[in-house]
Design an enzyme around this catalytic site. Structure first.
Site, PDB file in Angstrom:
ATOM      1  N   CYS A   1       0.156   2.811  -4.566  1.00  0.00           N
ATOM      2  CA  CYS A   1      -0.522   4.071  -4.861  1.00  0.00           C
ATOM      3  C   CYS A   1       0.339   5.265  -4.434  1.00  0.00           C
ATOM      4  O   CYS A   1       1.155   5.152  -3.516  1.00  0.00           O
ATOM      5  CB  CYS A   1      -1.863   4.136  -4.132  1.00  0.00           C
ATOM      6  SG  CYS A   1      -3.073   2.924  -4.680  1.00  0.00           S
TER       7      CYS A   1
ATOM      8  N   ASP B   1       8.069  10.119   2.218  1.00  0.00           N
ATOM      9  CA  ASP B   1       9.061  10.383   1.180  1.00  0.00           C
ATOM     10  C   ASP B   1      10.316  11.062   1.727  1.00  0.00           C
ATOM     11  O   ASP B   1      11.414  10.872   1.194  1.00  0.00           O
ATOM     12  CB  ASP B   1       8.464  11.204   0.035  1.00  0.00           C
ATOM     13  CG  ASP B   1       7.666  12.411   0.513  1.00  0.00           C
ATOM     14  OD1 ASP B   1       7.723  12.736   1.711  1.00  0.00           O
ATOM     15  OD2 ASP B   1       6.959  13.018  -0.323  1.00  0.00           O
TER      16      ASP B   1
ATOM     17  N   HIS C   1       0.824  -1.204   0.000  1.00  0.00           N
ATOM     18  CA  HIS C   1       0.000   0.000   0.000  1.00  0.00           C
ATOM     19  C   HIS C   1       0.861   1.257   0.000  1.00  0.00           C
ATOM     20  O   HIS C   1       1.941   1.300   0.605  1.00  0.00           O
ATOM     21  CB  HIS C   1      -0.902   0.030   1.238  1.00  0.00           C
ATOM     22  CG  HIS C   1      -2.091  -0.872   1.154  1.00  0.00           C
ATOM     23  ND1 HIS C   1      -3.027  -0.774   0.147  1.00  0.00           N
ATOM     24  CD2 HIS C   1      -2.504  -1.893   1.966  1.00  0.00           C
ATOM     25  CE1 HIS C   1      -3.973  -1.681   0.332  1.00  0.00           C
ATOM     26  NE2 HIS C   1      -3.676  -2.386   1.433  1.00  0.00           N
TER      27      HIS C   1
ATOM     28  N   ASP D   1      11.237  11.937  -4.198  1.00  0.00           N
ATOM     29  CA  ASP D   1      11.473  13.378  -4.085  1.00  0.00           C
ATOM     30  C   ASP D   1      12.636  13.846  -4.940  1.00  0.00           C
ATOM     31  O   ASP D   1      13.402  14.744  -4.543  1.00  0.00           O
ATOM     32  CB  ASP D   1      11.705  13.780  -2.622  1.00  0.00           C
ATOM     33  CG  ASP D   1      10.395  14.047  -1.894  1.00  0.00           C
ATOM     34  OD1 ASP D   1       9.364  14.162  -2.568  1.00  0.00           O
ATOM     35  OD2 ASP D   1      10.408  14.141  -0.660  1.00  0.00           O
TER      36      ASP D   1
END
Length: 230
Positions: free
Chosen positions: A160, A136, A104, A167
């Protein structure tokens, strides 16, 4: 930098490598078995990527696997972050590195104000209810920033909200492999000043124990620091 995939055929191996150059791969699959968030194919994804790597230059001993199957290392938050550090540590200009996450992915509130849309992207470890997600900022700090500047790292995020999760200034969305141009795309959310801030924090926290790619950050950060305050 942008990459034209028409002129640069994909390979998980560093084009600058010599015989015996270091190779490492980290493959993570989380099915969240027995929970309301259960997925079905993430373990199979890891096995497929493992098979691909073994056919394209990697050895079994160079591949580290985290699965929630009671046989492999568990993909907990702490284990994933530690494994990211394992992958990036001691990288050289000839390193061939591969990171794969299947599970996920989510967006969460950006709490340090470095995202233009106010949201961080994050991957979801097995124990996210207790330990939270891996955003991130953490991916950039633990997986990307410590690398030798010439190391070759491929990241494959099958989740997703993953397009800009590293980044970085450029990324390769899925359609880049099927369109005629086959170009990487510019990340409109890339924040270069934040990138420098993170580099500065890493250098300062490392003190005298700099190793691997962190050594490259010193002059880089100092050089840009003379252009504008960071």
């Amino acid at each position: 930098r942008p990459v034209d995939l028409r002129e640069t055929p994909f390979s998980p191996l560093n084009p600058q490598r010599s015989e015996g150059a270091p190779r490492k791969a980290l493959l993570i699959g989380v099915n969240y078995t027995g929970t309301d968030d259960e997925l079905n194919g993430c373990h199979n994804d890891v096995l497929a990527v493992r098979s691909y790597l073994l056919k394209h230059g990697f050895e079994e001993s160079e591949i580290r696997i985290l699965l929630d199957n009671n046989d492999c290392e568990s993909p907990t938050a702490n284990n994933i972050v530690e494994a990211m550090r394992w992958l990036s540590e001691d990288s050289t200009e000839e390193s061939s590195l591969f990171f794969h996450f299947s599970g996920h992915g989510v967006q969460i509130l950006d709490r340090n104000g470095d995202e233009r849309d106010g949201q961080d992207e994050a991957i979801v470890p097995l124990d996210f209810r207790e330990e939270g997600v891996i955003n991130d900022d953490t991916v950039l700090r633990e997986l990307i920033m410590p690398l030798n500047k010439d190391a070759h790292l491929t990241c494959l995020f099958d989740c997703c909200h993953s397009a800009t999760i590293c980044d970085l200034a450029y990324y390769a969305p899925p359609h880049s492999l099927t369109t005629k141009t086959r170009d990487t795309e510019e990340n409109p959310r890339f924040n270069f000043k934040r990138f420098l801030h993170l580099g500065k924090e890493l250098v300062e926290s490392a003190n005298e124990s700099l190793s691997g790619g962190l050594k490259n950050l010193v002059d880089f950060v100092k050089g840009f620091g003379s252009v504008f305050p960071i």
